[in-house]
Write a protein that holds these residues in place. Structure first.
Motif, PDB file in Angstrom:
ATOM      1  N   ARG A 163       8.013-102.741 -23.181  1.00  0.00           N
ATOM      2  CA  ARG A 163       8.978-103.658 -23.763  1.00  0.00           C
ATOM      3  C   ARG A 163       8.476-104.186 -25.098  1.00  0.00           C
ATOM      4  O   ARG A 163       9.245-104.287 -26.046  1.00  0.00           O
TER       5      ARG A 163
ATOM      6  N   ILE B 186      13.674-101.045 -15.943  1.00  0.00           N
ATOM      7  CA  ILE B 186      13.144-102.170 -16.723  1.00  0.00           C
ATOM      8  C   ILE B 186      13.820-103.478 -16.325  1.00  0.00           C
ATOM      9  O   ILE B 186      13.164-104.523 -16.266  1.00  0.00           O
TER      10      ILE B 186
ATOM     11  N   SER C 121      14.680 -96.635 -35.623  1.00  0.00           N
ATOM     12  CA  SER C 121      16.054 -97.013 -35.312  1.00  0.00           C
ATOM     13  C   SER C 121      16.500 -96.435 -33.980  1.00  0.00           C
ATOM     14  O   SER C 121      17.345 -96.997 -33.306  1.00  0.00           O
ATOM     15  N   GLY C 122      15.934 -95.294 -33.579  1.00  0.00           N
ATOM     16  CA  GLY C 122      16.356 -94.671 -32.336  1.00  0.00           C
ATOM     17  C   GLY C 122      17.730 -94.047 -32.427  1.00  0.00           C
ATOM     18  O   GLY C 122      18.359 -93.780 -31.421  1.00  0.00           O
TER      19      GLY C 122
ATOM     20  N   SER D 173       6.158-113.795 -28.634  1.00  0.00           N
ATOM     21  CA  SER D 173       6.378-112.944 -27.479  1.00  0.00           C
ATOM     22  C   SER D 173       5.077-112.288 -27.017  1.00  0.00           C
ATOM     23  O   SER D 173       4.945-111.917 -25.854  1.00  0.00           O
TER      24      SER D 173
ATOM     25  N   VAL E 251       5.653-101.985 -17.730  1.00  0.00           N
ATOM     26  CA  VAL E 251       6.978-102.270 -18.295  1.00  0.00           C
ATOM     27  C   VAL E 251       6.867-103.265 -19.443  1.00  0.00           C
ATOM     28  O   VAL E 251       7.568-103.152 -20.447  1.00  0.00           O
ATOM     29  N   HIS E 252       5.961-104.225 -19.324  1.00  0.00           N
ATOM     30  CA  HIS E 252       5.832-105.203 -20.404  1.00  0.00           C
ATOM     31  C   HIS E 252       5.235-104.580 -21.655  1.00  0.00           C
ATOM     32  O   HIS E 252       5.635-104.917 -22.766  1.00  0.00           O
TER      33      HIS E 252
ATOM     34  N   ILE F  42       9.200-116.755 -21.349  1.00  0.00           N
ATOM     35  CA  ILE F  42       7.896-116.831 -22.005  1.00  0.00           C
ATOM     36  C   ILE F  42       7.752-118.152 -22.762  1.00  0.00           C
ATOM     37  O   ILE F  42       6.699-118.779 -22.742  1.00  0.00           O
ATOM     38  N   TYR F  43       8.836-118.596 -23.419  1.00  0.00           N
ATOM     39  CA  TYR F  43       8.743-119.859 -24.149  1.00  0.00           C
ATOM     40  C   TYR F  43       8.449-121.008 -23.184  1.00  0.00           C
ATOM     41  O   TYR F  43       7.584-121.844 -23.442  1.00  0.00           O
TER      42      TYR F  43
ATOM     43  N   SER G 121       9.654-115.577 -33.271  1.00  0.00           N
ATOM     44  CA  SER G 121       9.862-115.274 -31.849  1.00  0.00           C
ATOM     45  C   SER G 121       9.097-114.019 -31.447  1.00  0.00           C
ATOM     46  O   SER G 121       8.568-113.942 -30.338  1.00  0.00           O
TER      47      SER G 121
ATOM     48  N   ARG H 289      14.554 -95.269 -16.999  1.00  0.00           N
ATOM     49  CA  ARG H 289      14.736 -96.194 -18.108  1.00  0.00           C
ATOM     50  C   ARG H 289      15.249 -97.529 -17.611  1.00  0.00           C
ATOM     51  O   ARG H 289      14.818 -98.579 -18.041  1.00  0.00           O
TER      52      ARG H 289
ATOM     53  N   TRP I 179       9.060-101.319 -27.457  1.00  0.00           N
ATOM     54  CA  TRP I 179      10.464-101.016 -27.726  1.00  0.00           C
ATOM     55  C   TRP I 179      11.105-102.089 -28.584  1.00  0.00           C
ATOM     56  O   TRP I 179      11.846-101.793 -29.506  1.00  0.00           O
ATOM     57  N   VAL I 180      10.871-103.347 -28.251  1.00  0.00           N
ATOM     58  CA  VAL I 180      11.621-104.412 -28.917  1.00  0.00           C
ATOM     59  C   VAL I 180      10.876-104.959 -30.123  1.00  0.00           C
ATOM     60  O   VAL I 180      11.381-104.955 -31.229  1.00  0.00           O
TER      61      VAL I 180
ATOM     62  N   PHE J  15      21.874 -97.360 -24.998  1.00  0.00           N
ATOM     63  CA  PHE J  15      20.801 -98.084 -24.300  1.00  0.00           C
ATOM     64  C   PHE J  15      19.947 -98.904 -25.256  1.00  0.00           C
ATOM     65  O   PHE J  15      19.680-100.079 -25.017  1.00  0.00           O
ATOM     66  N   SER J  16      19.531 -98.289 -26.390  1.00  0.00           N
ATOM     67  CA  SER J  16      18.533 -98.957 -27.230  1.00  0.00           C
ATOM     68  C   SER J  16      19.085-100.222 -27.866  1.00  0.00           C
ATOM     69  O   SER J  16      18.331-101.146 -28.125  1.00  0.00           O
TER      70      SER J  16
ATOM     71  N   ALA K  65      12.830 -91.989 -24.755  1.00  0.00           N
ATOM     72  CA  ALA K  65      13.707 -92.736 -23.858  1.00  0.00           C
ATOM     73  C   ALA K  65      14.400 -93.843 -24.623  1.00  0.00           C
ATOM     74  O   ALA K  65      15.503 -94.254 -24.271  1.00  0.00           O
ATOM     75  N   TYR K  66      13.777 -94.336 -25.688  1.00  0.00           N
ATOM     76  CA  TYR K  66      14.406 -95.371 -26.514  1.00  0.00           C
ATOM     77  C   TYR K  66      15.365 -94.738 -27.508  1.00  0.00           C
ATOM     78  O   TYR K  66      16.430 -95.275 -27.765  1.00  0.00           O
TER      79      TYR K  66
END
Lengths: 351, 148
Positions: free
Chosen positions: A327, B49, A339-340, A269, A323-324, B135-136, A265, B46, A330-331, B120-121, A41-42
């Motif tokens: 995330r 999110i 790279s996707g 996270s 989802v977290h 979050i910070y 960062s 997707r 993914w990130v 998307f990515s 999906a990514y």
């Protein structure tokens, strides 16, 4: 010449190493199917890159379990997963709507994340929330980082340290995969960069733990200045020199600043592991208080309340935590090595 | 002023404003998502999110409110009450800014992904970076509560 009747010439050239080539997607084994869907999906891995699905299938349940630590709710996940898997193996996938189909595909994944939730439930002592049935089990201690043996709601700072440690290990795993990718692409000049990033990451973590947190930051530059140079400045300099030699010094400066900001960062996270873990046990605690559960004794009238609470928590919290986790992968994780941008190979078929 | 009143104002800010920003985020992203869902339902799994990250803002506020509620018996001095108020303000501002980021880049992400799913990515970065802002704020609010 023959194939086209002499009208055209068909040349057969192997691709150059940097050219984009469609990748051949292997059919995932059925126990990894859900993870394969999440990864694709990514985006697909570029040609020549390592396919991280097996590592992904291990780290995903671990991060989920930390945020959803609960013995009883994990067991419910495992049971639901077994039921869905059996239903799918018996070939009842055609009936039902979209949501049912998603659940059926993710049957095995529910089993893994349930097992992980049970494991961390034992470590943090959660049974339908912090009800006191199970006491936290102390595993071991690395410096100031304690694994298990504390209740997250009582000692949130301990949980924060644990979350950051998990994050550092997870990020360094991604960097190791990047190192392997650079070797596979024969980019030997750039290959020291991931190693230096790991050095910087754990150097910064060590400084943070050794001097007792951010609040003592003045000590970092006074007594700890030599250590600061060795653990934080030196890897950045090495990154600057390596990228500078490979791609020019202006590129190098930009990249070094980016690495520094990104390391900071991205590891911060991971404190969401602590935040969502605390929210999970706080939401359960609410229903425990409403039901009048004390010291691990469940009175009869509390059972319907706990049931409602569990359903609510498992749906809302489960979705948010899922989802977290996705995330974070993914990130923070895929951005290191995945790279996707790969193009899946679609065979030419005449229909 | 009464220390308890001040810390209760902080608590109300800590739960109220994040919920408001989560609601606005979900309103903006949810409507965009519904529009895309009619055209390309296969993208929904997707793009959900954006809505869930918006909902998580309310959860951060809930966490800080819970922590403040637990600390309420210990708050007797004005200093402690001010810290409770400040932590509520910190999480409010952080979630409002994160909510603004998610709702703008989220609705654009949804439209862009419907047009060209391969983007998307790279486009999802905007949404998750805005979410990291919350979050910070959460971390700092958390540390302020730890000082009480």
């Amino acid at each position: 010449m023959k194939a086209s009747d002499g009208n055209a010439i068909i040349a057969d050239k192997p691709p150059t190493p940097d050219e984009k080539v469609p990748i051949i997607t292997h059919e995932c084994p059925s126990y990894l199917q859900a993870f394969g869907k999440l990864e694709c999906a990514y985006g697909y891995p570029s040609s020549g890159d390592i396919d991280p699905i097996r590592v992904f299938a291990i780290t995903f349940p671990i991060l989920f379990g930390i945020m959803f630590a609960d013995v009883a709710q994990g067991a419910i996940f495992v049971i639901a997963g077994i039921i869905f898997t059996l239903l799918r193996r018996n070939g009842k996938t055609t009936k039902g709507g979209d949501i049912i189909r998603y659940l059926l595909i993710s049957g095995e994944m529910l089993i893994y994340i349930g097992i992980s939730a049970i494991f961390f439930g034992f470590i943090f002592g959660e049974f339908f929330g912090p009800s006191g049935v199970i006491h936290p089990i102390f595993l071991f201690r690395i410096g100031p980082f304690q694994i298990g043996g504390f209740e997250p709601t009582q000692e949130p700072m301990m949980m924060l340290k644990f979350a950051i440690l998990v994050g550092a290990i997870h990020i360094s795993l991604g960097l190791i995969l990047k190192f392997i990718n650079e070797l596979r692409h024969k980019h030997y000049k750039l290959s020291p960069i991931p190693i230096c990033c790991i050095w910087l990451l754990f150097g910064g973590l060590f400084m943070w733990a050794y001097w007792g947190g951010i609040s003592n930051i003045s000590k970092w530059f006074a007594e700890g200045s030599l250590m600061f140079v060795g653990l934080v400045v030196l890897p950045l300099l090495v990154i600057l020199v390596v990228t500078g030699l490979a791609e020019g010094f202006m590129e190098g400066i930009g990249f070094t600043v980016e690495v520094f900001a990104e390391t900071l960062s991205h590891s911060m996270s991971y404190s969401r592991l602590m935040a969502l873990g605390l929210v999970h046990s706080a939401m359960n605690y609410l229903f425990l208080v409403l039901g009048g559960v004390e010291h691990g004794v469940f009175p009869l009238q509390s059972i319907p309340l706990i049931a409602i609470g569990t359903i609510l928590v498992m749906i809302i919290e489960g979705l948010v935590v899922f989802v977290h986790t996705l995330r974070l992968h993914w990130v923070e994780w895929f951005s290191k090595f995945h790279s996707g941008e790969g193009i899946p190979f679609k065979p030419f078929k005449s229909t | 002023m009464d220390p308890i009143l001040i810390s209760l104002i902080g608590l109300a800010l800590a739960i109220g404003v994040p919920i408001l920003s989560a609601a606005i985020t979900i309103i903006i992203c949810g409507t965009a998502l519904a529009g895309v869902g009619t055209e390309k339902p296969e993208l929904l799994s997707r793009l959900i999110i954006t809505v869930v990250l918006g909902e998580a803002l309310a959860i951060y506020g809930l966490l800080i409110a819970f922590m403040l509620l637990g600390k309420l018996p210990d708050i007797t001095t004005m200093d402690a009450a001010n810290m409770a108020l400040i932590s509520g303000i910190i999480i409010s501002v952080a979630t409002v800014s994160a909510g603004a980021g998610i709702s703008y880049s989220g609705s654009s992400l949804i439209a862009a992904t419907a047009e060209n799913p391969e983007t998307f990515s790279s486009n999802v970065i905007g949404v998750v970076l805005s979410e990291a802002l919350a979050i910070y704020g959460l971390l700092i609010a958390f540390m302020v509560i730890g000082q009480i």
